[in-house]
Write a protein that holds these residues in place. Structure first.
Motif, PDB file in Angstrom:
ATOM      1  N   ARG A  24       0.837  -1.204   0.000  1.00 52.12           N
ATOM      2  CA  ARG A  24       0.000   0.000   0.000  1.00 52.12           C
ATOM      3  C   ARG A  24       0.868   1.248   0.000  1.00 52.12           C
ATOM      4  O   ARG A  24       1.972   1.249   0.521  1.00 52.12           O
ATOM      5  CB  ARG A  24      -0.900   0.007   1.232  1.00 52.12           C
ATOM      6  N   ASP A  25       0.330   2.297  -0.594  1.00 47.41           N
ATOM      7  CA  ASP A  25       0.979   3.596  -0.480  1.00 47.41           C
ATOM      8  C   ASP A  25       0.875   4.031   0.981  1.00 47.41           C
ATOM      9  O   ASP A  25      -0.028   3.605   1.715  1.00 47.41           O
ATOM     10  CB  ASP A  25       0.278   4.630  -1.365  1.00 47.41           C
ATOM     11  N   HIS A  26       1.794   4.885   1.409  1.00 46.69           N
ATOM     12  CA  HIS A  26       1.754   5.371   2.788  1.00 46.69           C
ATOM     13  C   HIS A  26       2.321   6.771   2.851  1.00 46.69           C
ATOM     14  O   HIS A  26       3.120   7.180   2.011  1.00 46.69           O
ATOM     15  CB  HIS A  26       2.494   4.437   3.746  1.00 46.69           C
ATOM     16  N   VAL A  27       1.864   7.512   3.843  1.00 44.64           N
ATOM     17  CA  VAL A  27       2.307   8.890   4.043  1.00 44.64           C
ATOM     18  C   VAL A  27       2.692   9.086   5.513  1.00 44.64           C
ATOM     19  O   VAL A  27       2.199   8.389   6.393  1.00 44.64           O
ATOM     20  CB  VAL A  27       1.220   9.917   3.641  1.00 44.64           C
ATOM     21  N   THR A  28       3.560  10.050   5.743  1.00 46.90           N
ATOM     22  CA  THR A  28       4.060  10.306   7.092  1.00 46.90           C
ATOM     23  C   THR A  28       3.011  10.967   7.967  1.00 46.90           C
ATOM     24  O   THR A  28       2.367  11.932   7.566  1.00 46.90           O
ATOM     25  CB  THR A  28       5.307  11.206   7.017  1.00 46.90           C
ATOM     26  N   MET A  29       2.877  10.434   9.175  1.00 46.22           N
ATOM     27  CA  MET A  29       2.077  11.082  10.218  1.00 46.22           C
ATOM     28  C   MET A  29       3.002  11.771  11.222  1.00 46.22           C
ATOM     29  O   MET A  29       2.690  12.848  11.721  1.00 46.22           O
ATOM     30  CB  MET A  29       1.204  10.049  10.935  1.00 46.22           C
TER      31      MET A  29
END
Length: 166
Positions: free
Chosen positions: A98-103
């Motif tokens: 899956r794509d992921h982004v920084t939290m």
């Protein structure tokens, strides 16, 4: 067992390709990854992806004091832990991540690395769940083994699932 070994080799090659692609981007953020070498992809005791990198601190990575700039430490963490999360998903899913982004990214400096120092960077996917992934990084002086930096990275996992595109 042969199938598992083939999948591991495929994931290792894919992660190396991702690393090469990141290192060759003409973006300021990728400059700190130039010359970074992925030297190992293994699994920890719980079966999670564990990646080891080597990199040498270059003059353009240093602040006025001649040590690794904190922004580069955060960028290194972002890249290597993101690769660990991707590798973990590829190993567990049979080829899709899956794509992921920084939290959130948080790092600590125990002892700053100077220009010319080689770092051994270990990144791991500590937990990859349904919506959030937790990853961590430790950077050691390659010559002495002294711990230089630690970091944690929390990632939001997006709903899209796809094979990595390079």
């Amino acid at each position: 067992m042969a199938h598992e070994h083939e999948r591991h080799d495929h994931v290792l090659a894919t992660v190396r390709d991702i690393g090469d692609a990141l290192s060759s981007l003409p973006l300021l953020a990728s400059d700190c990854m130039r010359g970074t070498r992925l030297v190992a992809l293994t699994r920890d005791a719980s079966g999670r992806a564990l990646l080891e990198f080597r990199l040498v601190v270059r003059p353009e990575h240093a602040n006025a004091a001649g040590v690794l700039f904190g922004g580069h430490v955060a960028t290194i963490c972002d890249h290597v832990t993101s690769m660990a999360v991707t590798a973990d998903e590829l190993l567990r899913s049979g080829g899709h991540a899956r794509d992921h982004v920084t939290m959130n990214i948080n790092f600590n400096c125990m002892s700053a690395a100077a220009v010319g120092d080689e770092l051994r960077v270990v990144a791991r996917a500590d937990r990859v769940g349904g919506a959030v992934a937790f990853a961590s990084m430790e950077a050691f002086d390659a010559a002495t083994g002294a711990l230089r930096y630690t970091a944690t990275h929390v990632k939001r996992l997006l709903k899209s699932t796809r094979a990595p595109k390079l």
